[in-house]
Design an enzyme around this catalytic site. Structure first.
Site, mmCIF file in Angstrom:
data_model
loop_
_atom_site.group_PDB
_atom_site.id
_atom_site.type_symbol
_atom_site.label_atom_id
_atom_site.label_comp_id
_atom_site.label_asym_id
_atom_site.label_seq_id
_atom_site.Cartn_x
_atom_site.Cartn_y
_atom_site.Cartn_z
ATOM 1 N N ASP A 1 -7.252 82.368 41.327
ATOM 2 C CA ASP A 1 -7.455 81.429 41.189
ATOM 3 C C ASP A 1 -8.775 80.737 40.639
ATOM 4 O O ASP A 1 -8.287 79.613 40.992
ATOM 5 C CB ASP A 1 -8.070 82.195 42.590
ATOM 6 C CG ASP A 1 -9.490 82.207 41.955
ATOM 7 O OD1 ASP A 1 -9.963 82.292 41.211
ATOM 8 O OD2 ASP A 1 -10.293 81.490 43.377
ATOM 9 N N GLU A 2 -8.826 81.409 39.494
ATOM 10 C CA GLU A 2 -9.486 79.728 38.595
ATOM 11 C C GLU A 2 -8.509 78.954 38.172
ATOM 12 O O GLU A 2 -9.349 77.854 37.975
ATOM 13 C CB GLU A 2 -9.782 80.605 37.302
ATOM 14 C CG GLU A 2 -10.807 81.463 37.336
ATOM 15 C CD GLU A 2 -11.960 80.882 37.351
ATOM 16 O OE1 GLU A 2 -12.335 80.143 37.216
ATOM 17 O OE2 GLU A 2 -13.434 81.828 37.768
ATOM 18 N N TYR B 1 -10.224 80.159 29.659
ATOM 19 C CA TYR B 1 -9.462 81.037 29.891
ATOM 20 C C TYR B 1 -8.414 81.071 31.431
ATOM 21 O O TYR B 1 -7.565 80.846 30.902
ATOM 22 C CB TYR B 1 -10.576 81.792 30.518
ATOM 23 C CG TYR B 1 -10.080 82.761 31.978
ATOM 24 C CD1 TYR B 1 -9.333 84.021 32.082
ATOM 25 C CD2 TYR B 1 -10.281 82.698 33.693
ATOM 26 C CE1 TYR B 1 -8.534 84.398 32.480
ATOM 27 C CE2 TYR B 1 -9.879 83.828 34.874
ATOM 28 C CZ TYR B 1 -8.670 84.537 33.862
ATOM 29 O OH TYR B 1 -7.885 85.022 34.852
#
Length: 232
Positions: free
Chosen positions: A113-114, A142
């Site tokens: 969900d990042e 990331y």
């Protein structure tokens, strides 16, 4: 474990055993099932020849892609490794699937969900942040690498009809998880009677952490569904 719940399955594990990995984590499966139903291959997903060889020799028809550099803090100091593993590695895996002798029935890409970026406190209950069509807005190397990898998966689905599913879950945790992750870190500190500093940034990045009662839709992996992305 898959091999226990589905006795007809054969599972091949490809892992390069990075600093946060241990062969002990799959030793029980290897011990119970032996080489007939569970096989371990040491190697990285950036090795095209190796990946294609495994797909062909083991006659793989389903790929569950968990491999990634995944610790956000590390991505600030060593971002190139995240691009190499998460984007290039995913691309290698996709291309090997395209060229494999055995048709791939399903490609499960485990994302994060990042990729949606950070949410303000007032937006935590806004369902628009969890829709497939939501704009991807990664805020760290990331997250950007996972977003890029996910777009590659979608492109292969559209260009080469690769049947895929993308999951974008919150923190994934389980037994023997490396203690740099939040939940095992909290657990270890609690057992030692130590405190953990929970910052405002941690809270703002929580997004869907309050939605723990929602049932994960990973079950869709085993059903005939159209290529899609899920946020759990």
């Amino acid at each position: 474990m898959l091999v226990v719940k589905y006795p007809s399955y054969k599972v091949v594990i490809l892992d390069k055993l990075d600093y946060c990995s241990s062969l002990k984590n799959v030793s029980r499966a290897l011990r119970l099932c032996g080489g007939d139903r569970v096989k371990f291959v040491k190697g990285g997903i950036r090795s095209f020849d190796l990946v294609l060889h495994v797909l062909n020799t083991e006659r793989i028809d389903t790929v569950m892609h968990f491999a990634a550099q995944s610790h956000v803090d590390n991505s600030f100091n060593n971002s190139f490794e995240f691009t190499k593993t998460n984007i290039e590695g995913t691309h290698v895996l996709l291309e090997a699937c395209r060229l494999a002798q055995n048709a791939i029935r399903r490609f499960l890409h485990v994302s994060s969900d990042e990729v949606y970026g950070e949410s303000a406190l007032g937006e935590l209950n806004n369902d628009s942040n969890t829709e497939h069509a939501t704009l991807l807005a990664p805020t760290n190397p990331y997250a950007a690498s996972k977003a890029g990898a996910g777009l590659l998966v979608m492109a292969y689905g559209r260009s080469f009809n690769l049947p895929f599913i993308i999951t974008r879950g919150n923190n994934i945790y389980g037994p023997n998880q490396y203690p740099e992750k939040a939940i095992p870190n909290f657990t270890i500190l609690a057992k030692l009677g130590k405190k953990y500093l929970f910052t405002e940034t941690d809270w703002r990045r929580g997004r869907t952490c309050t939605s723990t009662t929602r049932r994960p839709r990973l079950m869709s992996f085993y059903t005939k569904v159209k290529p899609h992305a899920f946020t759990t």
